[in-house]
Design an enzyme around this catalytic site. Sequence first.
Site, PDB file in Angstrom:
ATOM      1  N   ALA A  46      16.145  25.675  29.013  1.00 23.75           N
ATOM      2  CA  ALA A  46      15.625  26.893  28.390  1.00 23.75           C
ATOM      3  C   ALA A  46      16.692  27.747  27.669  1.00 23.75           C
ATOM      4  O   ALA A  46      16.543  28.044  26.471  1.00 23.75           O
ATOM      5  CB  ALA A  46      14.863  27.704  29.438  1.00 23.75           C
ATOM      6  N   ARG A  78       9.414  23.558  20.752  1.00 19.40           N
ATOM      7  CA  ARG A  78       8.962  23.186  22.108  1.00 19.40           C
ATOM      8  C   ARG A  78       8.227  24.412  22.667  1.00 19.40           C
ATOM      9  O   ARG A  78       8.719  25.532  22.535  1.00 19.40           O
ATOM     10  CB  ARG A  78      10.147  22.811  23.021  1.00 19.40           C
ATOM     11  CG  ARG A  78      10.758  21.451  22.694  1.00 19.40           C
ATOM     12  CD  ARG A  78      11.760  21.011  23.739  1.00 19.40           C
ATOM     13  NE  ARG A  78      11.123  20.459  24.930  1.00 19.40           N
ATOM     14  CZ  ARG A  78      11.782  20.178  26.063  1.00 19.40           C
ATOM     15  NH1 ARG A  78      13.081  20.420  26.147  1.00 19.40           N
ATOM     16  NH2 ARG A  78      11.145  19.673  27.092  1.00 19.40           N
ATOM     17  N   GLN A 172      16.786  13.888  33.946  1.00 22.87           N
ATOM     18  CA  GLN A 172      17.847  14.892  33.739  1.00 22.87           C
ATOM     19  C   GLN A 172      18.680  15.114  34.997  1.00 22.87           C
ATOM     20  O   GLN A 172      19.862  15.449  34.917  1.00 22.87           O
ATOM     21  CB  GLN A 172      17.243  16.238  33.303  1.00 22.87           C
ATOM     22  CG  GLN A 172      16.603  16.235  31.931  1.00 22.87           C
ATOM     23  CD  GLN A 172      15.109  15.994  32.012  1.00 22.87           C
ATOM     24  OE1 GLN A 172      14.634  15.244  32.873  1.00 22.87           O
ATOM     25  NE2 GLN A 172      14.360  16.598  31.125  1.00 22.87           N
ATOM     26  N   ASP A 213      11.801  27.675  33.173  1.00 22.19           N
ATOM     27  CA  ASP A 213      11.553  27.791  31.734  1.00 22.19           C
ATOM     28  C   ASP A 213      10.794  29.059  31.410  1.00 22.19           C
ATOM     29  O   ASP A 213      10.716  29.475  30.250  1.00 22.19           O
ATOM     30  CB  ASP A 213      10.786  26.565  31.237  1.00 22.19           C
ATOM     31  CG  ASP A 213      11.708  25.361  31.237  1.00 22.19           C
ATOM     32  OD1 ASP A 213      11.874  24.751  32.315  1.00 22.19           O
ATOM     33  OD2 ASP A 213      12.297  25.065  30.191  1.00 22.19           O
TER      34      ASP A 213
HETATM   35  O1  MRU Z   1      12.707  19.341  29.438  1.00 19.30           O
HETATM   36  P1  MRU Z   1      13.987  20.055  29.739  1.00 19.30           P
HETATM   37  O2  MRU Z   1      15.108  19.140  30.080  1.00 19.30           O
HETATM   38  O3  MRU Z   1      14.332  21.037  28.630  1.00 19.30           O
HETATM   39  O4  MRU Z   1      13.663  20.900  31.028  1.00 19.30           O
HETATM   40  C1  MRU Z   1      14.661  21.722  31.582  1.00 19.30           C
HETATM   41  C2  MRU Z   1      14.265  22.415  32.818  1.00 19.30           C
HETATM   42  O5  MRU Z   1      13.161  22.281  33.307  1.00 19.30           O
HETATM   43  C3  MRU Z   1      15.267  23.377  33.399  1.00 19.30           C
HETATM   44  O6  MRU Z   1      15.171  23.406  34.780  1.00 19.30           O
HETATM   45  C4  MRU Z   1      14.998  24.786  32.853  1.00 19.30           C
HETATM   46  O7  MRU Z   1      14.950  24.756  31.448  1.00 19.30           O
HETATM   47  C5  MRU Z   1      16.012  25.762  33.309  1.00 19.30           C
HETATM   48  S1  MRU Z   1      17.560  25.526  32.530  1.00 19.30           S
HETATM   49  C6  MRU Z   1      18.667  26.695  33.061  1.00 19.30           C
END
Ligand code: MRU
Length: 318
Positions: A46, A78, A172, A213
């Site tokens: 995010a 997104r 991830q 997010d």
């Molecule tokens: O799909 P992504 O990899 O963008 O999802 C990321 C997450 O869900 C993280 O936990 C969230 O963005 C917090 S990042 C500090």
Amino acid sequence: MRTLEWEDNKLKLIDQTKLPDELTYVYCETYQEVITAIKDMIVRGAPAIGVSAAFGMALAELAGENMDDVAVEMKSARPTAVNLMWAVDRVMASENALEEALKMFQEDIDTNKAIGKYGSEIVDGGDTLLTHCNAGALACVDYGTALGVFRAAHEDGKKIKVICDETRPRGQGASLSVWEMQQENIPVKLIPDVASGYLMSKGLIDKVVIGADRVAHDGIANKIGSFMVALAAKRFDIPFYVAAPFSTFDKDISIFDTEIEERAAEEVTHYGGSRICPKGTEVINPAFDIVPKDLITGVITEKGIIDLNSIENFEDLF
Ligand code: MRU
């Protein structure tokens, strides 16, 4: 390590699709290239999406684009991380897009360090801490939110161990969070997503810390799988924390109205480039999850730890 940087009038991004094997960079020279990098998850997480979008807006301003049109396009890259909308709105309200983006870049690092400071207070020496997805330096400009809490606890001399959920379908946790913890020499182990409940039942996890997010008055949105982790934690009375800056807060909606991004079927039908199910299998692939507030012990912010369950007026926080 900087996930993103402004260099020679270009946005330089770590290519997160190549980690952990290769640390390579992508340079965006146009706002369209920034949108593509966000959509393709070269940059993800995010806060990193938000600050990248701000630099994308700066590229558009420098190129003399129609900023109202670019703002709409940028916001649609997104849908779930509210930082994207927050960053675009903030740039649009400013006098100079690049100056604002550079401000947001530095603020992000300072904010994460403050989250780490408050977060370290809930960590005891000897804790084993579970996290899901990557809410690390790679999801921000630097330092991270959930992984920033682990970094801060480690810097405070607390002997912690970290367990990372693999985080299917894109992995991830496996490719990014494990890598980050290894760079810091923080002891880390990887588990399949389906194993966290079992580990909790065996008393092998002391606390959960994840990112978000979006944070609303009634809960949070985060990577798919977060809800199941929260449910299991509740079952075993394990504290479940969310680390997130105020740029991830949304005062306008119920978390249950969050638009959940649906991603490509191939993320589920394929693993490491090979198909794992019959050809033509139909797929449901929501990228994010909702965790209602009753499953959340606290939200660790740059201003302190907030209990969503005891706040009378959420809007007063802003
Ligand atoms: O799909 P992504 O990899 O963008 O999802 C990321 C997450 O869900 C993280 O936990 C969230 O963005 C917090 S990042 C500090």
